[in-house]
Motif scaffolding. Structure first.
Motif, short mmCIF file in Angstrom:
data_model
loop_
_atom_site.label_atom_id
_atom_site.label_comp_id
_atom_site.label_asym_id
_atom_site.label_seq_id
_atom_site.Cartn_x
_atom_site.Cartn_y
_atom_site.Cartn_z
N HIS A 172 -8.23 9.38 -7.43
CA HIS A 172 -8.40 8.05 -6.86
C HIS A 172 -8.76 8.10 -5.37
N GLU A 212 -10.16 4.99 -2.08
CA GLU A 212 -10.54 3.61 -1.79
C GLU A 212 -11.85 3.62 -1.01
N PRO A 264 -7.03 -6.25 -7.01
CA PRO A 264 -6.39 -5.18 -7.77
C PRO A 264 -7.44 -4.22 -8.34
N ARG A 265 -6.96 -3.17 -9.02
CA ARG A 265 -7.85 -2.12 -9.50
C ARG A 265 -8.96 -2.64 -10.41
N ALA A 279 -12.08 -1.60 -2.23
CA ALA A 279 -11.86 -1.35 -3.65
C ALA A 279 -11.08 -0.07 -3.87
N CYS A 280 -10.21 -0.09 -4.88
CA CYS A 280 -9.46 1.12 -5.23
C CYS A 280 -10.00 1.78 -6.49
N ASP A 281 -11.14 1.29 -7.00
CA ASP A 281 -11.81 1.94 -8.13
C ASP A 281 -13.30 1.95 -7.83
N GLN A 292 0.83 -1.20 0.00
CA GLN A 292 0.00 0.00 0.00
C GLN A 292 0.87 1.26 0.00
#
Length: 387
Positions: A377, A379, A317-318, A342-344, A217
């Protein structure tokens, strides 16, 4: 072609949204309340994208970006906005995205968690080769706003101070090396993806192993906040088994779930698995480790090991989880709780719609975290419970 229009709001991704004769235009760099002149860069039938040329009536929220490379780089979408306002707009975008995705069934969305650091938080950066495939030392660069030009910089304001020496230095890349990743090793300097070695990261007073070629991270302060939120969820649920999918080096299993009676970690990366084993061993923690693609290993495991009291933690992952895995969860028996990090945001909405499609779960809470200040971006942590 140039257009003149009023900007109504910021949309997900950071563009300002305005309309001309009912047609939507997304203007990069514009802010709500501004009247701007913009050049159309992509004109579609139902919408257009444009680049800001001039602001006739600036918003009171507009500030001068502190970065001298802001026009060429394109890595930051919100430096022209005060951080407090950036947080407000990001939270609004999360709420709007869930409203579009779920209509009247919008789950409870909590206030966005701000990053302890607005700048200087990134623990790794990626720089790209700028000459052809010779191996002579040369300066590396970011890829520019136009996605093909190089941007040479002396420092990135988002990067940890320890990374500053990397930008102006020359680096000899291998024949097949198109880019190089540099990471902070606390107290010892920099490691890079050229090397094949372990390094240490300090999180919540825990020294964890990471790998120079693996993932870790980027914003440690926000990662600690996510871990604390997950710990609270675990205390509330009190599961007998914690299944960590896309476990990485075991960050959340160790920081949040170490007291759960049974740990199961699923991971594909050989670099991460090596670190995971070391991190568990140093703490005398035992966990069943499953190597390989989660989409293959987990369904096979679950069909033979279905147990009540299991908490599933997803940190993919994204690109999110595959449709097949999401559909498996939507129909799987005996899964009582799922937590999805989630990162998207848009990918999360997509996956949640599939997870909820069979009516087995409901979303009980959503928490946005500003993992990447000054950029588009963030999360989002979503908690699902079996109905």
């Amino acid at each position: 072609m140039n257009i003149e229009l009023n900007i109504e709001k910021l949309v997900f991704g950071g563009d300002g949204l305005g309309f001309i004769d009912g047609k939507a235009y997304f203007v990069e760099g514009a802010l709500p309340g501004e009247r701007v002149l913009a050049r159309i860069t992509n004109d579609k039938k139902n919408y257009g994208k444009a680049r800001l040329i001039r602001v006739f009536e600036p918003s009171p929220e507009r500030v001068t970006p502190p970065c001298p490379y802001i026009q060429a780089c394109g890595g930051c979408q919100y430096q022209h906005l005060h951080y407090e306002n950036e947080l407000r707009w990001k939270e609004a975008q999360v709420r709007e995205s869930f409203l579009k995705g779920f209509g009247d069934s919008v789950p409870p969305i909590r206030p966005i968690r701000r990053s302890p650091k607005e700048l200087g938080y990134r623990q790794s950066i990626t720089l790209h080769r700028t000459v052809k495939t010779n191996q002579k030392p040369h300066r590396l660069a970011f890829i520019g706003r136009d996605n093909y030009s190089f941007v040479f910089i002396d420092n990135c304001l988002l990067a940890d101070e320890a990374l500053k020496t990397v930008f102006a230095s020359e680096h000899a890349l291998g024949k097949y090396e198109s880019k190089r990743i540099f990471k902070v090793e606390r107290g010892k300097g920099i490691v890079s993806s050229e090397e094949d070695r372990l390094y240490r990261v300090l999180l919540e007073n825990e020294l964890l192993w990471g790998h120079s070629r693996g993932f870790f991270q980027n914003n440690l302060g926000v990662t600690e906040m996510v871990a604390k939120e997950l710990s609270e969820i675990i205390r509330d649920i009190n599961p007998s088994r914690f299944i960590d999918l896309y476990a990485g080096v075991g960050t959340f299993s160790i920081l949040s779930a170490r007291k759960v009676p049974e740990l199961c970690c699923f991971e594909e990366s050989i670099y991460a698995i090596d670190c995971l084993k070391r991190n568990l061993k140093e703490r005398n923690l035992s966990a069943a480790i499953f190597k390989g693609r989660v989409e293959q290993t987990f369904p096979n495991f679950w069909l033979g090991n279905r147990e009540e009291g299991t908490l599933i933690f997803l940190d993919p992952p994204r690109l999110g989880i595959t449709r097949e895995l999401a559909e498996f969860f939507s129909k799987a028996e005996k899964i009582s709780d799922i937590v999805y990090l989630a990162c998207d945001l848009q990918i999360l909405i997509r996956d949640l719609r599939i997870l909820l499609s069979k009516g087995r779960y409901q979303i009980t809470s959503v928490v946005p975290f500003d993992m990447f200040p000054r950029t588009k971006h963030l999360e989002v942590l979503a908690r699902l419970k079996r109905v």
